[in-house]
Design a protein around this motif. Structure first.
Motif, PDB file in Angstrom:
ATOM      1  N   LEU A 149      10.079   2.615  -3.508  1.00  0.00           N
ATOM      2  CA  LEU A 149       9.347   1.414  -3.878  1.00  0.00           C
ATOM      3  C   LEU A 149       7.915   1.820  -4.197  1.00  0.00           C
ATOM      4  O   LEU A 149       7.348   2.672  -3.514  1.00  0.00           O
ATOM      5  CB  LEU A 149       9.334   0.403  -2.720  1.00  0.00           C
ATOM      6  N   THR A 150       7.328   1.232  -5.221  1.00  0.00           N
ATOM      7  CA  THR A 150       5.922   1.477  -5.514  1.00  0.00           C
ATOM      8  C   THR A 150       5.181   0.141  -5.550  1.00  0.00           C
ATOM      9  O   THR A 150       5.708  -0.858  -6.030  1.00  0.00           O
ATOM     10  CB  THR A 150       5.730   2.203  -6.868  1.00  0.00           C
ATOM     11  N   GLY A 151       3.987   0.144  -5.014  1.00  0.00           N
ATOM     12  CA  GLY A 151       3.213  -1.089  -4.970  1.00  0.00           C
ATOM     13  C   GLY A 151       1.815  -0.827  -4.440  1.00  0.00           C
ATOM     14  O   GLY A 151       1.341   0.316  -4.406  1.00  0.00           O
ATOM     15  N   THR A 152       1.175  -1.889  -4.005  1.00  0.00           N
ATOM     16  CA  THR A 152      -0.203  -1.824  -3.501  1.00  0.00           C
ATOM     17  C   THR A 152      -0.235  -2.312  -2.062  1.00  0.00           C
ATOM     18  O   THR A 152       0.469  -3.268  -1.701  1.00  0.00           O
ATOM     19  CB  THR A 152      -1.129  -2.715  -4.361  1.00  0.00           C
ATOM     20  N   ILE A 153      -1.034  -1.648  -1.229  1.00  0.00           N
ATOM     21  CA  ILE A 153      -1.167  -2.062   0.169  1.00  0.00           C
ATOM     22  C   ILE A 153      -2.142  -3.241   0.251  1.00  0.00           C
ATOM     23  O   ILE A 153      -3.268  -3.167  -0.244  1.00  0.00           O
ATOM     24  CB  ILE A 153      -1.658  -0.902   1.055  1.00  0.00           C
ATOM     25  N   VAL A 154      -1.675  -4.328   0.877  1.00  0.00           N
ATOM     26  CA  VAL A 154      -2.498  -5.538   1.018  1.00  0.00           C
ATOM     27  C   VAL A 154      -2.616  -5.903   2.497  1.00  0.00           C
ATOM     28  O   VAL A 154      -1.862  -5.407   3.341  1.00  0.00           O
ATOM     29  CB  VAL A 154      -1.886  -6.726   0.238  1.00  0.00           C
ATOM     30  N   SER A 162       2.835  -4.673  -1.344  1.00  0.00           N
ATOM     31  CA  SER A 162       3.024  -5.753  -2.314  1.00  0.00           C
ATOM     32  C   SER A 162       3.543  -5.146  -3.618  1.00  0.00           C
ATOM     33  O   SER A 162       2.932  -4.221  -4.164  1.00  0.00           O
ATOM     34  CB  SER A 162       1.700  -6.479  -2.571  1.00  0.00           C
ATOM     35  N   ILE A 163       4.680  -5.652  -4.099  1.00  0.00           N
ATOM     36  CA  ILE A 163       5.276  -5.172  -5.350  1.00  0.00           C
ATOM     37  C   ILE A 163       5.148  -6.272  -6.391  1.00  0.00           C
ATOM     38  O   ILE A 163       5.671  -7.373  -6.208  1.00  0.00           O
ATOM     39  CB  ILE A 163       6.763  -4.790  -5.137  1.00  0.00           C
ATOM     40  N   GLY A 184      -5.859   5.667   8.777  1.00  0.00           N
ATOM     41  CA  GLY A 184      -6.802   5.593   7.666  1.00  0.00           C
ATOM     42  C   GLY A 184      -6.678   4.261   6.960  1.00  0.00           C
ATOM     43  O   GLY A 184      -5.750   3.480   7.219  1.00  0.00           O
ATOM     44  N   ASP A 185      -7.580   3.997   6.068  1.00  0.00           N
ATOM     45  CA  ASP A 185      -7.609   2.734   5.342  1.00  0.00           C
ATOM     46  C   ASP A 185      -6.835   2.876   4.035  1.00  0.00           C
ATOM     47  O   ASP A 185      -7.209   3.674   3.170  1.00  0.00           O
ATOM     48  CB  ASP A 185      -9.067   2.343   5.057  1.00  0.00           C
ATOM     49  N   LEU A 186      -5.756   2.115   3.907  1.00  0.00           N
ATOM     50  CA  LEU A 186      -4.943   2.166   2.693  1.00  0.00           C
ATOM     51  C   LEU A 186      -5.070   0.899   1.853  1.00  0.00           C
ATOM     52  O   LEU A 186      -4.424   0.785   0.804  1.00  0.00           O
ATOM     53  CB  LEU A 186      -3.463   2.382   3.059  1.00  0.00           C
ATOM     54  N   TYR A 187      -5.882  -0.050   2.297  1.00  0.00           N
ATOM     55  CA  TYR A 187      -5.976  -1.326   1.601  1.00  0.00           C
ATOM     56  C   TYR A 187      -6.352  -1.146   0.129  1.00  0.00           C
ATOM     57  O   TYR A 187      -7.235  -0.367  -0.220  1.00  0.00           O
ATOM     58  CB  TYR A 187      -6.994  -2.250   2.277  1.00  0.00           C
ATOM     59  N   ASP A 188      -5.607  -1.866  -0.723  1.00  0.00           N
ATOM     60  CA  ASP A 188      -5.834  -1.886  -2.182  1.00  0.00           C
ATOM     61  C   ASP A 188      -5.451  -0.576  -2.863  1.00  0.00           C
ATOM     62  O   ASP A 188      -5.741  -0.397  -4.055  1.00  0.00           O
ATOM     63  CB  ASP A 188      -7.297  -2.219  -2.512  1.00  0.00           C
TER      64      ASP A 188
END
Length: 309
Positions: A188-193, A210-211, A263-267
Protein backbone atom coordinates in the motif's frame (compact mmCIF):
# COMPACT_ATOMS: atom_id res chain seq x y z
CA UNK A 1 11.49 4.44 -18.36
CA UNK A 2 9.58 7.22 -20.08
CA UNK A 3 5.95 7.80 -19.09
CA UNK A 4 3.44 9.43 -21.45
CA UNK A 5 0.02 10.53 -20.23
CA UNK A 6 -1.69 10.09 -23.58
CA UNK A 7 -1.07 8.38 -26.91
CA UNK A 8 -0.65 11.77 -28.60
CA UNK A 9 2.18 12.69 -26.20
CA UNK A 10 4.32 9.75 -27.35
CA UNK A 11 7.29 10.56 -29.55
CA UNK A 12 10.03 8.24 -30.81
CA UNK A 13 12.68 8.02 -33.48
CA UNK A 14 12.80 4.22 -33.08
CA UNK A 15 10.41 1.44 -33.91
CA UNK A 16 8.43 -0.11 -31.05
CA UNK A 17 7.61 -3.58 -29.78
CA UNK A 18 4.15 -3.19 -28.24
CA UNK A 19 1.77 -4.94 -25.89
CA UNK A 20 -1.37 -3.56 -24.31
CA UNK A 21 -3.65 -4.32 -21.40
CA UNK A 22 -4.48 -3.31 -17.85
CA UNK A 23 -1.48 -5.17 -16.32
CA UNK A 24 -3.03 -4.75 -12.89
CA UNK A 25 -0.70 -6.16 -10.26
CA UNK A 26 2.22 -6.64 -12.68
CA UNK A 27 2.32 -10.17 -11.31
CA UNK A 28 4.28 -13.26 -12.36
CA UNK A 29 2.11 -13.87 -15.44
CA UNK A 30 2.40 -10.26 -16.60
CA UNK A 31 6.11 -10.31 -16.02
CA UNK A 32 6.56 -13.13 -18.52
CA UNK A 33 4.90 -10.97 -21.17
CA UNK A 34 7.02 -7.91 -20.27
CA UNK A 35 10.15 -10.06 -20.29
CA UNK A 36 9.31 -11.30 -23.78
CA UNK A 37 8.57 -7.72 -24.86
CA UNK A 38 11.95 -6.47 -23.61
CA UNK A 39 13.82 -9.44 -25.09
CA UNK A 40 12.36 -8.67 -28.53
CA UNK A 41 13.91 -5.20 -28.68
CA UNK A 42 17.18 -4.42 -30.43
CA UNK A 43 19.24 -1.29 -31.20
CA UNK A 44 16.47 -0.04 -33.52
CA UNK A 45 13.42 -0.69 -31.32
CA UNK A 46 12.03 0.13 -27.86
CA UNK A 47 9.53 -1.73 -25.69
CA UNK A 48 6.15 -0.06 -25.09
CA UNK A 49 3.14 -0.90 -22.93
CA UNK A 50 -0.15 0.83 -23.72
CA UNK A 51 -2.51 0.87 -20.75
CA UNK A 52 -5.57 2.90 -19.87
CA UNK A 53 -6.99 4.91 -17.01
CA UNK A 54 -9.73 5.00 -15.88
CA UNK A 55 -10.21 1.26 -16.17
CA UNK A 56 -12.48 0.61 -19.19
CA UNK A 57 -15.08 -1.03 -16.95
CA UNK A 58 -15.38 2.21 -14.98
CA UNK A 59 -16.26 4.08 -18.19
CA UNK A 60 -18.25 1.60 -20.26
CA UNK A 61 -20.11 -0.19 -17.45
CA UNK A 62 -20.19 2.55 -14.84
CA UNK A 63 -18.40 0.12 -12.51
CA UNK A 64 -17.10 2.57 -9.92
CA UNK A 65 -16.86 -0.27 -7.37
CA UNK A 66 -14.01 -2.04 -9.17
CA UNK A 67 -10.91 -2.37 -6.99
CA UNK A 68 -7.45 -2.59 -8.52
CA UNK A 69 -4.26 -4.14 -7.22
CA UNK A 70 -2.17 -1.13 -8.22
CA UNK A 71 -2.56 2.61 -8.41
CA UNK A 72 -1.20 4.15 -11.62
CA UNK A 73 2.00 5.22 -9.82
CA UNK A 74 2.48 1.75 -8.33
CA UNK A 75 2.01 0.12 -11.74
CA UNK A 76 4.57 2.46 -13.29
CA UNK A 77 7.08 1.65 -10.52
CA UNK A 78 6.66 -2.10 -11.06
CA UNK A 79 6.89 -1.91 -14.87
CA UNK A 80 10.06 0.17 -14.66
CA UNK A 81 11.56 -2.45 -12.34
CA UNK A 82 10.96 -4.99 -15.11
CA UNK A 83 13.00 -3.07 -17.67
CA UNK A 84 10.27 -1.45 -19.78
CA UNK A 85 11.33 1.49 -22.00
CA UNK A 86 8.00 3.30 -22.48
CA UNK A 87 4.67 3.36 -20.65
CA UNK A 88 1.73 5.12 -22.31
CA UNK A 89 -1.22 5.70 -19.96
CA UNK A 90 -4.08 6.86 -22.15
CA UNK A 91 -7.22 8.48 -20.67
CA UNK A 92 -9.93 5.99 -21.57
CA UNK A 93 -13.26 7.46 -22.62
CA UNK A 94 -16.26 6.55 -24.77
CA UNK A 95 -14.84 8.37 -27.80
CA UNK A 96 -11.73 6.18 -27.69
CA UNK A 97 -13.89 3.05 -27.35
CA UNK A 98 -15.61 3.96 -30.63
CA UNK A 99 -12.43 3.82 -32.73
CA UNK A 100 -12.69 1.14 -35.39
CA UNK A 101 -10.07 -1.62 -35.40
CA UNK A 102 -8.39 -0.18 -38.50
CA UNK A 103 -8.40 3.35 -37.06
CA UNK A 104 -6.70 2.02 -33.92
CA UNK A 105 -4.09 0.10 -35.92
CA UNK A 106 -3.38 2.74 -38.59
CA UNK A 107 -3.72 5.97 -36.57
CA UNK A 108 -2.14 4.77 -33.32
CA UNK A 109 -0.02 1.63 -33.68
CA UNK A 110 1.43 2.52 -37.08
CA UNK A 111 1.40 6.35 -37.34
CA UNK A 112 2.21 7.23 -33.71
CA UNK A 113 3.95 4.19 -32.22
CA UNK A 114 5.85 3.22 -35.41
CA UNK A 115 5.11 -0.39 -34.47
CA UNK A 116 7.37 -3.21 -35.66
CA UNK A 117 5.82 -6.00 -33.60
CA UNK A 118 2.89 -6.55 -31.25
CA UNK A 119 2.83 -9.28 -28.59
CA UNK A 120 -0.78 -10.02 -27.69
CA UNK A 121 -3.11 -12.69 -26.33
CA UNK A 122 -4.70 -15.09 -28.80
CA UNK A 123 -8.16 -14.09 -27.51
CA UNK A 124 -7.59 -10.32 -27.54
CA UNK A 125 -10.44 -8.31 -29.08
CA UNK A 126 -10.22 -4.67 -30.04
CA UNK A 127 -11.84 -1.86 -31.99
CA UNK A 128 -15.40 -0.53 -31.77
CA UNK A 129 -17.63 -3.02 -29.90
CA UNK A 130 -14.56 -5.30 -29.64
CA UNK A 131 -15.38 -6.83 -33.01
CA UNK A 132 -11.82 -7.42 -34.29
CA UNK A 133 -9.71 -10.38 -33.17
CA UNK A 134 -6.23 -11.82 -33.54
CA UNK A 135 -6.91 -12.93 -37.15
CA UNK A 136 -7.82 -9.36 -38.10
CA UNK A 137 -4.66 -8.12 -36.38
CA UNK A 138 -2.54 -10.56 -38.41
CA UNK A 139 -4.15 -9.21 -41.62
CA UNK A 140 -3.41 -5.64 -40.50
CA UNK A 141 0.15 -6.68 -39.70
CA UNK A 142 0.69 -7.89 -43.26
CA UNK A 143 -0.88 -4.72 -44.67
CA UNK A 144 1.09 -2.31 -42.49
CA UNK A 145 4.28 -4.34 -42.18
CA UNK A 146 4.47 -5.35 -38.50
CA UNK A 147 4.74 -8.75 -36.84
CA UNK A 148 2.08 -10.28 -34.61
CA UNK A 149 3.18 -12.70 -31.88
CA UNK A 150 0.45 -14.55 -30.03
CA UNK A 151 0.60 -15.37 -26.33
CA UNK A 152 -0.52 -18.96 -25.93
CA UNK A 153 -3.80 -19.96 -24.24
CA UNK A 154 -1.77 -21.58 -21.44
CA UNK A 155 0.03 -18.32 -20.67
CA UNK A 156 -3.21 -16.32 -20.85
CA UNK A 157 -4.82 -18.76 -18.41
CA UNK A 158 -1.91 -18.24 -16.04
CA UNK A 159 -2.32 -14.46 -16.26
CA UNK A 160 -6.09 -14.39 -15.73
CA UNK A 161 -6.28 -17.11 -13.11
CA UNK A 162 -3.55 -15.57 -10.99
CA UNK A 163 -5.19 -12.12 -11.17
CA UNK A 164 -8.43 -13.57 -9.88
CA UNK A 165 -6.63 -15.55 -7.22
CA UNK A 166 -4.71 -12.50 -6.06
CA UNK A 167 -7.86 -10.44 -5.57
CA UNK A 168 -9.71 -13.26 -3.86
CA UNK A 169 -6.72 -14.08 -1.66
CA UNK A 170 -6.40 -10.47 -0.49
CA UNK A 171 -10.11 -10.20 0.21
CA UNK A 172 -9.91 -13.49 2.14
CA UNK A 173 -6.87 -12.28 4.08
CA UNK A 174 -4.55 -14.91 2.57
CA UNK A 175 -1.69 -12.50 1.99
CA UNK A 176 0.99 -15.15 1.52
CA UNK A 177 -0.86 -16.83 -1.37
CA UNK A 178 -1.38 -13.40 -2.97
CA UNK A 179 2.32 -12.63 -2.60
CA UNK A 180 3.24 -15.95 -4.21
CA UNK A 181 1.21 -15.06 -7.30
CA UNK A 182 2.46 -11.48 -7.39
CA UNK A 183 6.10 -12.48 -7.06
CA UNK A 184 6.56 -9.66 -4.51
CA UNK A 185 4.94 -8.52 -1.27
CA UNK A 186 1.62 -6.74 -1.84
CA UNK A 187 1.96 -3.12 -0.82
CA UNK A 188 0.00 0.00 0.00
CA UNK A 189 1.27 3.51 -0.71
CA UNK A 190 -0.08 6.66 0.86
CA UNK A 191 0.56 9.54 3.23
CA UNK A 192 0.84 9.43 7.03
CA UNK A 193 -1.86 11.58 8.67
CA UNK A 194 -2.83 12.35 12.27
CA UNK A 195 -5.28 10.00 13.94
CA UNK A 196 -6.86 9.87 17.39
CA UNK A 197 -3.45 9.01 18.91
CA UNK A 198 -4.98 6.36 21.20
CA UNK A 199 -2.09 4.01 20.45
CA UNK A 200 0.38 6.44 21.93
CA UNK A 201 -1.45 6.37 25.30
CA UNK A 202 -1.20 2.57 25.56
CA UNK A 203 2.40 2.17 24.45
CA UNK A 204 1.70 1.34 20.79
CA UNK A 205 1.94 4.59 18.80
CA UNK A 206 0.66 4.19 15.27
CA UNK A 207 1.16 5.88 11.92
CA UNK A 208 -2.18 6.36 10.17
CA UNK A 209 -1.99 5.67 6.43
CA UNK A 210 -4.24 7.68 4.11
CA UNK A 211 -4.65 6.34 0.55
CA UNK A 212 -6.10 8.89 -1.86
CA UNK A 213 -7.02 6.41 -4.61
CA UNK A 214 -10.40 4.95 -3.67
CA UNK A 215 -10.04 2.22 -6.29
CA UNK A 216 -7.04 0.62 -4.52
CA UNK A 217 -7.86 -2.86 -3.17
CA UNK A 218 -7.47 -3.00 0.62
CA UNK A 219 -7.03 -6.50 2.10
CA UNK A 220 -9.46 -8.07 4.57
CA UNK A 221 -9.70 -6.30 7.95
CA UNK A 222 -7.25 -7.66 10.49
CA UNK A 223 -3.74 -7.44 11.88
CA UNK A 224 -0.75 -7.90 9.58
CA UNK A 225 3.05 -8.04 9.76
CA UNK A 226 4.52 -5.30 7.53
CA UNK A 227 7.75 -3.58 6.52
CA UNK A 228 8.68 -0.18 5.11
CA UNK A 229 11.82 1.63 4.04
CA UNK A 230 12.20 4.69 6.29
CA UNK A 231 15.29 6.90 5.97
CA UNK A 232 16.90 4.25 3.73
CA UNK A 233 16.46 1.55 6.38
CA UNK A 234 14.04 -1.38 6.46
CA UNK A 235 11.72 -1.08 9.45
CA UNK A 236 9.27 -3.81 10.47
CA UNK A 237 5.98 -3.38 12.22
CA UNK A 238 2.39 -4.55 12.56
CA UNK A 239 -0.62 -3.02 10.88
CA UNK A 240 -4.32 -3.00 11.71
CA UNK A 241 -6.91 -2.59 8.98
CA UNK A 242 -10.36 -2.04 10.39
CA UNK A 243 -12.77 -0.02 12.47
CA UNK A 244 -11.21 -0.13 15.97
CA UNK A 245 -14.37 -1.66 17.51
CA UNK A 246 -12.96 -1.59 21.06
CA UNK A 247 -13.19 2.22 21.01
CA UNK A 248 -16.29 2.34 18.78
CA UNK A 249 -14.55 3.50 15.63
CA UNK A 250 -16.86 4.61 12.83
CA UNK A 251 -14.56 4.52 9.79
CA UNK A 252 -12.08 2.04 8.38
CA UNK A 253 -8.50 3.03 9.19
CA UNK A 254 -5.07 1.65 8.34
CA UNK A 255 -2.71 2.03 11.30
CA UNK A 256 0.90 0.86 11.53
CA UNK A 257 2.94 0.41 14.69
CA UNK A 258 6.61 0.31 13.68
CA UNK A 259 9.11 -1.58 15.84
CA UNK A 260 12.39 0.10 16.77
CA UNK A 261 11.42 3.41 15.24
CA UNK A 262 10.74 6.73 16.88
CA UNK A 263 10.32 9.66 14.55
CA UNK A 264 7.88 12.04 12.93
CA UNK A 265 6.26 10.62 9.80
CA UNK A 266 3.36 13.06 9.51
CA UNK A 267 2.65 14.21 5.93
CA UNK A 268 5.30 11.87 4.54
CA UNK A 269 4.65 9.46 1.70
CA UNK A 270 5.29 5.82 2.53
CA UNK A 271 5.13 2.36 0.97
CA UNK A 272 3.98 -0.45 3.29
CA UNK A 273 4.71 -4.03 2.22
CA UNK A 274 2.40 -6.66 3.73
CA UNK A 275 4.15 -9.86 4.79
CA UNK A 276 1.66 -11.95 6.77
CA UNK A 277 -1.76 -11.85 8.45
CA UNK A 278 -1.84 -12.57 12.19
CA UNK A 279 -5.51 -12.46 13.12
CA UNK A 280 -8.92 -10.92 12.50
CA UNK A 281 -9.91 -7.62 14.04
CA UNK A 282 -11.60 -8.10 17.42
CA UNK A 283 -13.61 -6.06 19.90
CA UNK A 284 -12.12 -6.30 23.39
CA UNK A 285 -13.97 -5.68 26.63
CA UNK A 286 -11.52 -2.97 27.65
CA UNK A 287 -8.58 -0.94 26.36
CA UNK A 288 -6.40 -2.87 28.82
CA UNK A 289 -7.37 -6.17 27.15
CA UNK A 290 -6.59 -4.61 23.77
CA UNK A 291 -3.17 -3.60 25.06
CA UNK A 292 -2.49 -7.19 26.22
CA UNK A 293 -3.44 -8.53 22.79
CA UNK A 294 -1.21 -6.01 21.03
CA UNK A 295 1.72 -7.23 23.11
CA UNK A 296 0.96 -10.78 21.96
CA UNK A 297 0.65 -9.57 18.36
CA UNK A 298 4.06 -7.95 18.60
CA UNK A 299 5.62 -11.20 19.87
CA UNK A 300 3.96 -13.13 17.02
CA UNK A 301 5.15 -10.56 14.48
CA UNK A 302 8.74 -10.59 15.73
CA UNK A 303 8.78 -14.39 15.59
CA UNK A 304 7.56 -14.32 11.98
CA UNK A 305 10.18 -11.71 11.05
CA UNK A 306 12.93 -13.72 12.72
CA UNK A 307 11.97 -16.86 10.74
CA UNK A 308 11.64 -14.89 7.49
CA UNK A 309 15.16 -13.44 7.59
Amino acid sequence: MKIFNSIQDFKTTSGTIVTLGTFDGVHIGHRKIIERLVQNTDENTESLVLTFFPHPRMVLQGDSEIKLLNTIDEKAFLLEENGLDNLVIHPFDKAFSRLTAEEFVKNILVDIFNIKKIIIGHDHRFGRNRTANIDDLIVFGKEYNFEVEQISPQEIDEVSVSSTKIRNSLLDGNIQLANDYLGYDYFLTGTIVKGKQLGRTIGFPTANLSIKENYKLIPLNGVYVVSSIINDKKVYGMMNIGFNPTVNGQHQTIEIHFFDFDGDLYDKGIKVSILNRIRSEQKFESVEKLKEQLALDKTTSLEFIKNKK
